[in-house]
Design an enzyme around this catalytic site. Structure first.
Site, mmCIF file in Angstrom:
data_model
loop_
_atom_site.group_PDB
_atom_site.id
_atom_site.type_symbol
_atom_site.label_atom_id
_atom_site.label_comp_id
_atom_site.label_asym_id
_atom_site.label_seq_id
_atom_site.Cartn_x
_atom_site.Cartn_y
_atom_site.Cartn_z
ATOM 1 N N ASN A 8 0.826 -1.200 0.000
ATOM 2 C CA ASN A 8 0.000 0.000 0.000
ATOM 3 C C ASN A 8 0.872 1.266 0.000
ATOM 4 O O ASN A 8 1.431 1.654 1.027
ATOM 5 C CB ASN A 8 -0.903 -0.035 1.248
ATOM 6 C CG ASN A 8 -1.894 1.114 1.273
ATOM 7 O OD1 ASN A 8 -1.618 2.195 0.756
ATOM 8 N ND2 ASN A 8 -3.040 0.887 1.886
ATOM 9 N N ASP A 60 -0.693 -3.299 10.469
ATOM 10 C CA ASP A 60 -2.041 -3.781 10.208
ATOM 11 C C ASP A 60 -3.001 -2.817 10.881
ATOM 12 O O ASP A 60 -2.776 -2.405 12.018
ATOM 13 C CB ASP A 60 -2.214 -5.197 10.759
ATOM 14 C CG ASP A 60 -3.403 -5.880 10.115
ATOM 15 O OD1 ASP A 60 -3.515 -5.837 8.877
ATOM 16 O OD2 ASP A 60 -4.252 -6.426 10.843
ATOM 17 N N TYR A 135 -10.960 3.909 3.828
ATOM 18 C CA TYR A 135 -12.097 4.580 4.466
ATOM 19 C C TYR A 135 -11.859 6.085 4.693
ATOM 20 O O TYR A 135 -12.670 6.729 5.358
ATOM 21 C CB TYR A 135 -12.406 3.887 5.801
ATOM 22 C CG TYR A 135 -12.737 2.414 5.668
ATOM 23 C CD1 TYR A 135 -13.965 2.000 5.185
ATOM 24 C CD2 TYR A 135 -11.813 1.429 6.025
ATOM 25 C CE1 TYR A 135 -14.285 0.647 5.057
ATOM 26 C CE2 TYR A 135 -12.111 0.073 5.905
ATOM 27 C CZ TYR A 135 -13.348 -0.304 5.421
ATOM 28 O OH TYR A 135 -13.659 -1.650 5.297
ATOM 29 N N ASP A 136 -10.771 6.626 4.180
ATOM 30 C CA ASP A 136 -10.445 8.052 4.380
ATOM 31 C C ASP A 136 -11.632 8.989 4.110
ATOM 32 O O ASP A 136 -11.861 9.913 4.899
ATOM 33 C CB ASP A 136 -9.273 8.483 3.480
ATOM 34 C CG ASP A 136 -7.913 8.180 4.097
ATOM 35 O OD1 ASP A 136 -7.848 7.777 5.273
ATOM 36 O OD2 ASP A 136 -6.892 8.352 3.383
ATOM 37 N N LYS A 156 -3.264 14.674 8.069
ATOM 38 C CA LYS A 156 -3.809 13.373 8.497
ATOM 39 C C LYS A 156 -2.897 12.722 9.541
ATOM 40 O O LYS A 156 -3.366 12.197 10.547
ATOM 41 C CB LYS A 156 -3.983 12.448 7.279
ATOM 42 C CG LYS A 156 -4.556 11.100 7.651
ATOM 43 C CD LYS A 156 -4.666 10.134 6.481
ATOM 44 C CE LYS A 156 -4.992 8.740 6.985
ATOM 45 N NZ LYS A 156 -4.927 7.702 5.957
ATOM 46 N N HIS A 161 -4.287 7.236 13.507
ATOM 47 C CA HIS A 161 -3.820 6.010 14.149
ATOM 48 C C HIS A 161 -2.402 5.665 13.688
ATOM 49 O O HIS A 161 -1.521 5.391 14.475
ATOM 50 C CB HIS A 161 -4.793 4.881 13.801
ATOM 51 C CG HIS A 161 -5.129 4.772 12.336
ATOM 52 N ND1 HIS A 161 -5.528 5.857 11.586
ATOM 53 C CD2 HIS A 161 -5.079 3.718 11.469
ATOM 54 C CE1 HIS A 161 -5.715 5.473 10.336
ATOM 55 N NE2 HIS A 161 -5.457 4.183 10.237
HETATM 56 P P1 IMP Z 1 -4.764 -3.330 6.209
HETATM 57 O O1 IMP Z 1 -4.035 -2.819 7.409
HETATM 58 O O2 IMP Z 1 -3.999 -3.039 4.961
HETATM 59 O O3 IMP Z 1 -5.242 -4.727 6.353
HETATM 60 O O4 IMP Z 1 -6.019 -2.372 6.073
HETATM 61 C C1 IMP Z 1 -7.291 -2.665 6.523
HETATM 62 C C2 IMP Z 1 -8.317 -1.858 5.779
HETATM 63 O O5 IMP Z 1 -8.477 -0.611 6.429
HETATM 64 C C3 IMP Z 1 -7.980 -1.573 4.318
HETATM 65 O O6 IMP Z 1 -9.141 -1.651 3.558
HETATM 66 C C4 IMP Z 1 -7.471 -0.162 4.347
HETATM 67 O O7 IMP Z 1 -7.775 0.498 3.159
HETATM 68 C C5 IMP Z 1 -8.231 0.431 5.524
HETATM 69 N N1 IMP Z 1 -7.388 1.430 6.172
HETATM 70 C C6 IMP Z 1 -6.280 1.210 6.918
HETATM 71 N N2 IMP Z 1 -5.744 2.371 7.293
HETATM 72 C C7 IMP Z 1 -6.524 3.334 6.760
HETATM 73 C C8 IMP Z 1 -6.446 4.750 6.770
HETATM 74 O O8 IMP Z 1 -5.535 5.385 7.314
HETATM 75 N N3 IMP Z 1 -7.430 5.378 6.103
HETATM 76 C C9 IMP Z 1 -8.434 4.731 5.466
HETATM 77 N N4 IMP Z 1 -8.540 3.430 5.412
HETATM 78 C C10 IMP Z 1 -7.578 2.725 6.060
#
Ligand code: IMP
Length: 176
Positions: A8, A60, A135-136, A156, A161
């Site tokens: 990502n 994660d 989810y931004d 941001k 987080h």
């Molecule tokens: P993972 O940590 O890549 O498994 O992300 C989990 C999900 O939460 C994914 O769909 C990400 O797009 C979403 N996500 C994680 N961090 C963010 C953020 O900072 N903003 C928006 N979506 C997030």
């Protein structure tokens, strides 16, 4: 130099603004279905630790919505891929209680595992606003009227987080 193991680029760009001495490396690893982000991250480290020579970390994260009893939580990536932001907004239709939080867990491996976390409280917007990733566009952090999607990466990072987990990680690195 430390590798950030992720596919990502958005996450990488956010991280690079806080810790300069990192490089993105995309090595897929299994994201197990577990009850907590910590378990998912630790499993990732176990899977990768004998495959990478240098120090590395992974991250994660998940979105936990109060009115949906913490959903999508550890299922955030799958839920985003399937129902997406429109689906979440639909589940939230008519709900006055819109509190939610994002959580990020960073797992760093330098021969042993170190865990850092960050939480950002806020709420689910009534509609999508702005760009960003994941989810931004539907998350408004406490203390702002903007969604993450309407903010610059720097702004941001002040709320997010990931920004908080990265700051804890940076403090640890600086104390080494
Ligand atoms: P993972 O940590 O890549 O498994 O992300 C989990 C999900 O939460 C994914 O769909 C990400 O797009 C979403 N996500 C994680 N961090 C963010 C953020 O900072 N903003 C928006 N979506 C997030």
């Amino acid at each position: 130099m430390i590798y950030f193991i992720t596919g990502n680029r958005h996450k990488y760009v956010e991280a690079k603004k806080i810790i300069d001495d990192i490089e993105m490396k995309h090595i897929p690893y299994p994201e197990i279905q577990a009850d907590s982000l910590e378990e998912v991250a630790k499993f990732g480290i176990d899977y990768l630790k004998n495959k990478i020579e240098a120090k590395f970390f992974l991250e994660d994260s998940g979105l936990f919505i109060d009115a949906l009893k913490g959903f999508p939580g550890v299922y955030s990536a799958y839920v985003f891929k399937t129902i997406g932001n429109d689906g979440i907004l639909k589940l939230m239709e008519g709900k006055k209680e819109r509190k939610a939080y994002f959580k990020a867990v960073i797992a760093y491996y330098d021969g042993s595992v170190h865990i850092f976390q960050g939480i950002c409280y806020g709420e689910i917007a009534m509609e999508k606003r702005g760009e960003g990733f994941g989810y931004d566009p539907i998350f408004v952090p406490e203390g702002s009227k903007k969604t993450f999607g309407e903010m610059s990466k720097e702004e941001k990072n002040k709320y997010s987080h990931r920004g908080k987990a990265l700051m804890a990680f940076k403090k640890f690195l600086n104390s080494q």
